[in-house]
Design a protein around this motif. Structure first.
Motif, PDB file in Angstrom:
ATOM      1  N   ASN A 190     -19.293  43.470  -6.383  1.00 38.76           N
ATOM      2  CA  ASN A 190     -18.623  42.993  -5.165  1.00 38.76           C
ATOM      3  C   ASN A 190     -19.593  42.588  -4.068  1.00 38.76           C
ATOM      4  OD1 ASN A 190     -16.099  43.436  -6.292  1.00 38.76           O
ATOM      5  ND2 ASN A 190     -16.229  45.636  -5.794  1.00 38.76           N
ATOM      6  N   GLU A 192     -21.928  39.801  -2.920  1.00 37.78           N
ATOM      7  CA  GLU A 192     -22.224  38.391  -3.265  1.00 37.78           C
ATOM      8  C   GLU A 192     -23.698  38.035  -3.219  1.00 37.78           C
ATOM      9  OE1 GLU A 192     -19.699  36.070  -0.758  1.00 37.78           O
ATOM     10  OE2 GLU A 192     -17.947  36.440  -2.055  1.00 37.78           O
ATOM     11  N   THR A 195     -27.500  38.647  -7.819  1.00 34.65           N
ATOM     12  CA  THR A 195     -27.362  37.862  -9.060  1.00 34.65           C
ATOM     13  C   THR A 195     -28.344  38.418 -10.085  1.00 34.65           C
ATOM     14  OG1 THR A 195     -27.071  35.905  -7.680  1.00 34.65           O
ATOM     15  CG2 THR A 195     -27.452  35.521 -10.025  1.00 34.65           C
TER      16      THR A 195
END
Ligand code: AHR
Length: 325
Positions: A190, A192, A195
């Motif tokens: 959750n 953002e 990655t």
């Protein structure tokens, strides 16, 4: 009764007591209270070597005779070892499965022989799990969660907008690999900023950690913001590669490791690792207690997790006690 008669009786009694003591079979007093067959995965890491040593020490402390077999990372060696334990009629079998699948046949043989089986450190998937009594080992999922929570705090404190993560995982299909990855991924899901640019398998080995890091650096270079490595051994292999490529580990890249062995803690104190999630190898005491309970027919807890901590650059690191592995 005159005095000399009394002394004579006393001396006969003392001699009889001494003789009774001497006539005890010396071997009988050495007889083990329990015979435990333990199949260890191998010697791939300081963690594993520490785990073996702890199990040997605790067996000795509790009067357990230990049949210890090292499988050198091969499942077929573990299966052969378990078959030897069954043939030897040990009281209890324990093993740390190198991978989660492929144990049904040999564990059915143990069950048919009436020998209880304890899982140490690693778990099984599927129906074979029902052929075992319990698992004594770390909560690997939570270790992954703790690693990710640290990374989120670190990104907050540095004000990072994007974090490209390279993940170096442990042995494929092993419980720590699966669960550490799942705990980590679920926790960053959750956020953002996070990655995972690549997950690469380092098999829990230092040499493979170095290889994986070289290949990650070749492909992504300074595009790597953080390295999440599933164990200290691979982290210690990766760090010199990061330095050789001209980056400063712990500053140019956030380095997160799992295990908490002495060498990694020393490197954490030097600032080249940012966070080490503890995974304790000291499972021997619980293993012996559980084996005795099973031998006497008692029921045992299905899962026994030790308590584990996080060591990180956000804390005062001066008071960390010697790790012992
Ligand atoms: O199963 C525990 C893992 O196996 C440890 O993290 C690793 O160092 C070991 O080899």
């Amino acid at each position: 009764m005159n005095k000399s008669f009394f002394l004579k009786i006393m001396s006969i009694l003392i001699t009889a007591i001494m003789l009774a003591g001497c006539s005890k079979d010396p071997e009988a007093s050495k007889e083990p209270k329990l015979l435990l067959g333990f199949s260890q995965i191998g010697s791939e890491s300081a963690w594993r070597i520490g785990n073996t040593a702890d199990i040997q020490k605790e067996a000795e402390n509790s009067g357990v005779s230990l049949m210890l077999e090292n499988a050198n990372q091969k499942q077929e060696n573990q299966i052969d070892a378990i078959r030897r334990f069954i043939a030897y009629k040990v009281d209890v079998i324990a093993f740390s499965p190198v991978v989660e699948e492929g144990w049904d046949n040999v564990l059915t043989e143990a069950k048919n022989a009436g020998i209880p089986v304890i899982l140490v450190d690693r778990d099984l998937s599927g129906s074979a799990k029902e052929l075992t009594t319990c698992l004594i080992g770390a909560d690997f999922y939570n270790e992954g969660v703790m690693a990710a929570e640290y990374l989120i705090r670190k990104a907050d404190s540095l004000g990072l907008e994007h974090v490209n993560i390279a993940e170096i995982t442990g042995t494929e299909n092993s419980t720590p690999m699966r669960q550490r990855q799942a705990g980590f991924m679920d926790t960053i899901a959750n956020d953002e900023r996070m990655t995972v640019i690549e997950s690469i398998t380092g098999d829990f080995l230092k040499s493979r950690g170095a290889e994986c890091m070289r290949s990650l650096l070749d492909r992504y270079g300074d595009g790597i913001d953080a390295v999440f490595s599933h164990n200290d051994e691979m982290t210690l292999g990766a760090i010199p590669e990061i330095e050789k490529a001209g980056f400063v580990p712990g500053k140019d890249m956030i380095i997160i490791s799992i295990d908490g062995g002495q060498e990694a803690i020393d490197v954490l104190k030097e600032g080249k690792i940012n966070c080490v999630v503890e995974c304790t190898p000291k499972l021997g005491k619980k293993l012996m207690e559980t084996a005795f309970k099973l031998k006497s027919g008692e029921t045992v807890d299905e899962v026994i997790h030790p308590d584990e901590k996080v060591f990180a650059d956000e804390q005062d690191l001066t008071g960390i006690e010697a790790r012992g592995y």
